[in-house]
Design a protein around this motif. Structure first.
Motif, short mmCIF file in Angstrom:
data_model
loop_
_atom_site.label_atom_id
_atom_site.label_comp_id
_atom_site.label_asym_id
_atom_site.label_seq_id
_atom_site.Cartn_x
_atom_site.Cartn_y
_atom_site.Cartn_z
N GLU A 142 0.91 -5.97 4.50
CA GLU A 142 1.90 -6.64 3.67
C GLU A 142 1.85 -6.21 2.20
OE1 GLU A 142 4.34 -8.36 5.04
OE2 GLU A 142 3.36 -7.88 6.94
N CYS A 143 0.79 -5.52 1.82
CA CYS A 143 0.68 -5.03 0.43
C CYS A 143 1.49 -3.75 0.26
CB CYS A 143 -0.78 -4.71 0.10
SG CYS A 143 -1.79 -6.14 -0.25
N ARG A 202 -6.42 -3.68 -5.24
CA ARG A 202 -7.38 -4.54 -4.52
C ARG A 202 -8.73 -3.85 -4.39
NH1 ARG A 202 -5.28 -6.77 1.05
NH2 ARG A 202 -7.46 -6.39 1.25
N GLU A 258 -2.50 -2.32 -2.96
CA GLU A 258 -3.65 -1.96 -2.12
C GLU A 258 -4.68 -1.18 -2.93
OE1 GLU A 258 -5.73 -2.26 1.48
OE2 GLU A 258 -3.88 -3.26 0.90
N ASN A 315 -4.13 -3.75 4.28
CA ASN A 315 -3.29 -4.93 4.39
C ASN A 315 -1.84 -4.48 4.52
OD1 ASN A 315 -1.67 -7.19 3.94
ND2 ASN A 315 -3.16 -8.12 2.58
#
Length: 179
Positions: A44-45, A53, A50, A42
């Protein structure tokens, strides 16, 4: 072009065999690093998010320790994925794989885009890993430090060699076409 990535993708369950079948033990937990998997991050992370997640059960201290092992110490964990280089993104993905409890690692050219320091850290992490590792690599450093058995792909064949890379070089070696 010899089928190495295809073999790993079959083992990871990302491809189905054209003929025959593949069965795995029900308790197998695979960590797979494919050549295109960094595109799944991702953008935007940040690095810490990340990693989190990947395994939300890890506490902040363990996440930061893992980030440090992947060469993101201190405030470097706040960097957004979108600003990272290809090598840095590869390290984040490797960290995500290592964040999860697995008992089989499938790694397809994990040293692409990595500098020597990152390759050395990866080698240390793989050496400490308790399960089997199936790795596609052209890195002689990884082959010498990690490999205990080899599958040699040449021409139209794949051959199992029961020994380490130096034994292979001494006893069989590469023909000129496969160097």
């Amino acid at each position: 072009g010899k089928g190495k990535s295809t073999l790993l993708n079959l083992l990871a369950g990302e491809l189905n065999p054209i003929t025959g079948g593949l069965s795995t033990h029900p308790a197998i937990k695979i960590g797979h690093f494919g050549q295109t998997n960094i595109q799944r991050l991702n953008l935007e992370c940040n690095v810490l998010d990340e990693l989190s997640r990947s395994n939300p059960s890890l506490n902040n201290q363990r996440l930061r320790s893992l980030a440090g092992a992947m060469m993101f110490p201190g405030d470097a964990v706040e960097k957004k994925i979108k600003v990272l280089s290809g090598g840095e993104r590869s390290r984040v993905l490797l960290g995500k794989i290592l964040a999860n409890p697995t008992n089989l690692l499938l790694l397809d050219e994990p040293t692409n885009h990595l500098d020597m320091e990152s390759i050395e850290e990866l080698t240390e992490q793989l050496d400490e890993y308790e399960g089997p590792v199936v790795i596609v690599t052209h890195s002689e450093m990884i082959l010498r430090d990690i490999a205990t058995k080899l599958i040699i792909f040449n021409e139209e064949n794949a051959q199992l060699y029961l020994g380490n890379y130096d034994d292979f070089l001494e006893n069989i070696g590469w023909d000129d076409a496969n160097k």
